[in-house]
Design an enzyme around this catalytic site. Structure first.
Site, PDB file in Angstrom:
ATOM      1  N   PHE A   1     -78.455   0.691  -7.971  1.00  0.00           N
ATOM      2  CA  PHE A   1     -78.857   0.967  -6.595  1.00  0.00           C
ATOM      3  C   PHE A   1     -77.665   1.614  -5.905  1.00  0.00           C
ATOM      4  O   PHE A   1     -76.556   1.075  -5.972  1.00  0.00           O
ATOM      5  CB  PHE A   1     -79.182  -0.375  -5.927  1.00  0.00           C
ATOM      6  CG  PHE A   1     -79.870  -0.277  -4.599  1.00  0.00           C
ATOM      7  CD1 PHE A   1     -81.255  -0.300  -4.528  1.00  0.00           C
ATOM      8  CD2 PHE A   1     -79.145  -0.187  -3.417  1.00  0.00           C
ATOM      9  CE1 PHE A   1     -81.905  -0.242  -3.301  1.00  0.00           C
ATOM     10  CE2 PHE A   1     -79.789  -0.115  -2.198  1.00  0.00           C
ATOM     11  CZ  PHE A   1     -81.173  -0.146  -2.134  1.00  0.00           C
TER      12      PHE A   1
ATOM     13  N   ARG B   1     -52.970 -34.358 -12.763  1.00  0.00           N
ATOM     14  CA  ARG B   1     -51.550 -34.090 -12.490  1.00  0.00           C
ATOM     15  C   ARG B   1     -50.907 -35.310 -11.836  1.00  0.00           C
ATOM     16  O   ARG B   1     -51.553 -36.001 -11.057  1.00  0.00           O
ATOM     17  CB  ARG B   1     -51.399 -32.912 -11.510  1.00  0.00           C
ATOM     18  CG  ARG B   1     -51.964 -31.609 -11.997  1.00  0.00           C
ATOM     19  CD  ARG B   1     -51.085 -30.961 -13.025  1.00  0.00           C
ATOM     20  NE  ARG B   1     -49.988 -30.235 -12.416  1.00  0.00           N
ATOM     21  CZ  ARG B   1     -49.254 -29.350 -13.060  1.00  0.00           C
ATOM     22  NH1 ARG B   1     -49.490 -29.084 -14.322  1.00  0.00           N
ATOM     23  NH2 ARG B   1     -48.260 -28.723 -12.454  1.00  0.00           N
TER      24      ARG B   1
ATOM     25  N   THR C   1     -72.596   0.111  -8.603  1.00  0.00           N
ATOM     26  CA  THR C   1     -72.447  -0.926  -9.619  1.00  0.00           C
ATOM     27  C   THR C   1     -73.549  -0.821 -10.662  1.00  0.00           C
ATOM     28  O   THR C   1     -74.705  -0.604 -10.322  1.00  0.00           O
ATOM     29  CB  THR C   1     -72.469  -2.308  -8.942  1.00  0.00           C
ATOM     30  OG1 THR C   1     -71.453  -2.329  -7.957  1.00  0.00           O
ATOM     31  CG2 THR C   1     -72.215  -3.415  -9.936  1.00  0.00           C
TER      32      THR C   1
ATOM     33  N   GLU D   1     -72.066  -5.658  -0.130  1.00  0.00           N
ATOM     34  CA  GLU D   1     -73.446  -5.993   0.288  1.00  0.00           C
ATOM     35  C   GLU D   1     -73.512  -6.242   1.792  1.00  0.00           C
ATOM     36  O   GLU D   1     -74.140  -7.191   2.245  1.00  0.00           O
ATOM     37  CB  GLU D   1     -73.953  -7.246  -0.459  1.00  0.00           C
ATOM     38  CG  GLU D   1     -73.788  -7.196  -1.961  1.00  0.00           C
ATOM     39  CD  GLU D   1     -74.803  -6.296  -2.662  1.00  0.00           C
ATOM     40  OE1 GLU D   1     -75.787  -5.890  -2.022  1.00  0.00           O
ATOM     41  OE2 GLU D   1     -74.586  -5.994  -3.832  1.00  0.00           O
TER      42      GLU D   1
ATOM     43  N   GLY E   1     -69.412   4.239   4.131  1.00  0.00           N
ATOM     44  CA  GLY E   1     -69.317   2.803   3.832  1.00  0.00           C
ATOM     45  C   GLY E   1     -70.474   2.014   4.410  1.00  0.00           C
ATOM     46  O   GLY E   1     -71.608   2.157   3.974  1.00  0.00           O
TER      47      GLY E   1
END
Length: 384
Positions: free
Chosen positions: A124, A265, A159, A363, A132
């Site tokens: 997409f 720890r 992506t 997103e 932007g």
């Protein structure tokens, strides 16, 4: 009234249980390697395909559960151990949702079964270098020609584009003297489409993002998605709880790691987990994570209840913004609890920190989410 109450039903509890188990046994051991090599995890994709998860939020006719809340549970549970594996679901779901909401019957028949089975992969693309967050400011154009459109322009941060069989590309077009924006189905082998080299990313490294260059790409009329700009924005809106669920998964995973670390720890003659300052930090981390979770589940239940866009938009924006800000805060505190180990790549906690930073930006940046929320309170500011 749309139903805004939610409680996890038996189906959803089963999905949560299954994915939690698979995530721990199969996905967690691969998470660090996926992040450090930044190579696409084909084995994780095959696993999701085998589990039949690519349709989870969509109608039962495609093999889905028809539930955004179920989808959020899946993203959250995978995201607890591996942001990138959760991401594989998301990059399949966004094109699926856009075609389901805005596609013609022919487009749905052609593409949805393949997306559902995982035999087809989609991507997409709206983002451009100059605009932007301002989707309406895109420069990519689709010029009407005989039988279709010619697409020209450039995109960034697309992506999944170097893996995808097709990319939904947002472009401006002119029809009947009016300007509009629509999505165009650009197939991988169309002449004039070039996918650039993948970006070196700080986080979300396992699923590549690349620039796209479109040089007179001919797209037939049958590949223009209906619904225009509104369909684009509504697809974003409806998928926003999923982005919030990624934040919840990251926060919970960071908390899980921090608890395990401080329990094992010792310092100053006692377990680190017995210091009150540490206990209070963990209490705050748990509280913030749970608040984010409830907000995300509520936003998802609004989608499932068919809430109108005006009711959904601010809650979905709150869910994305609050959950990703929480992920950043919780991951930051977790790194602090790890001390020097938190800075070392030997330990996975810095992965959560890097992925959370990415999530605040992608997103729809959290500034844009705050605009959506304030617009719902005050109306839009006057344009100069």
């Amino acid at each position: 009234m749309h139903n805004s109450q939610y409680a996890l039903n038996d189906d959803q509890l089963q999905i949560q249980d299954l994915i939690r188990r698979v995530a721990r046994e199969k996905v967690a051991p691969r998470a660090n390697e996926i992040d450090s090599t930044a190579e696409y995890p084909h084995d994780m994709y095959a696993l999701l395909k085998e589990l039949g998860l690519f349709t989870l939020p969509f109608p039962e006719q495609y093999g889905g559960a028809g539930s955004m809340l179920s989808a959020c549970l899946a993203i959250e549970e995978f995201g607890r151990v591996c942001y990138n594996t959760a991401y594989l679901l998301l990059v399949q779901w966004v094109p699926f949702g856009a075609i389901l909401h805005g596609g013609t019957e022919e487009q749905k028949t052609r593409l949805l079964p393949g997306l559902a089975s995982g035999d087809l992969r989609g991507a997409f693309s709206t983002t451009e270098a100059q605009s932007g967050s301002d989707v309406s400011g895109i420069k990519t154009r689709a010029e009407k020609v005989d039988g279709g459109f010619l697409l020209n322009g450039a995109k960034i941060w697309c992506t999944n584009s170097d893996i995808a069989d097709f990319i939904l590309v947002a472009a401006k077009y002119r029809e009947d003297g009016k300007d509009g924006i629509s999505l165009f189905i650009v197939e991988k082998d169309m002449p004039g489409l070039q996918v650039g080299r993948k970006e070196e990313k700080m986080g979300a490294r396992g699923v590549p993002s690349c620039p796209l260059f479109l040089d007179n790409v001919f797209v037939p009329d049958t590949n223009m998605l209906g619904g225009g700009f509104r369909a684009v924005m509504e697809a974003f809106n409806a998928s926003r709880p999923l982005i919030g669920a990624r934040g919840v998964g990251l926060a919970q995973g960071a908390l899980d790691h921090a608890i395990e670390f401080v329990t094992n720890r010792t310092a100053f003659g006692q377990q680190v987990s017995e210091f009150q300052g540490v206990r209070w930090m963990l209490a705050d981390m748990a509280m913030q994570t749970e608040a984010a979770r409830q907000l995300v589940y509520r936003a998802a239940s609004l989608v499932d209840g068919g809430a109108p866009a005006a009711a959904l938009a601010p809650v979905a924006a709150m869910a994305k913004c609050f959950a990703s800000d929480t992920a950043m805060k919780v991951a930051t505190d977790a790194v602090q609890l790890f001390g020097a180990a938190g800075i070392s790549s030997e330990y996975p906690i810095n992965r959560y920190f890097r992925d959370a930073k990415v999530l605040q930006i992608i997103e729809g940046t959290n500034q844009i989410q705050r605009n959506i929320i304030s617009n719902s309170l005050l109306g839009r500011p006057a344009r100069k």
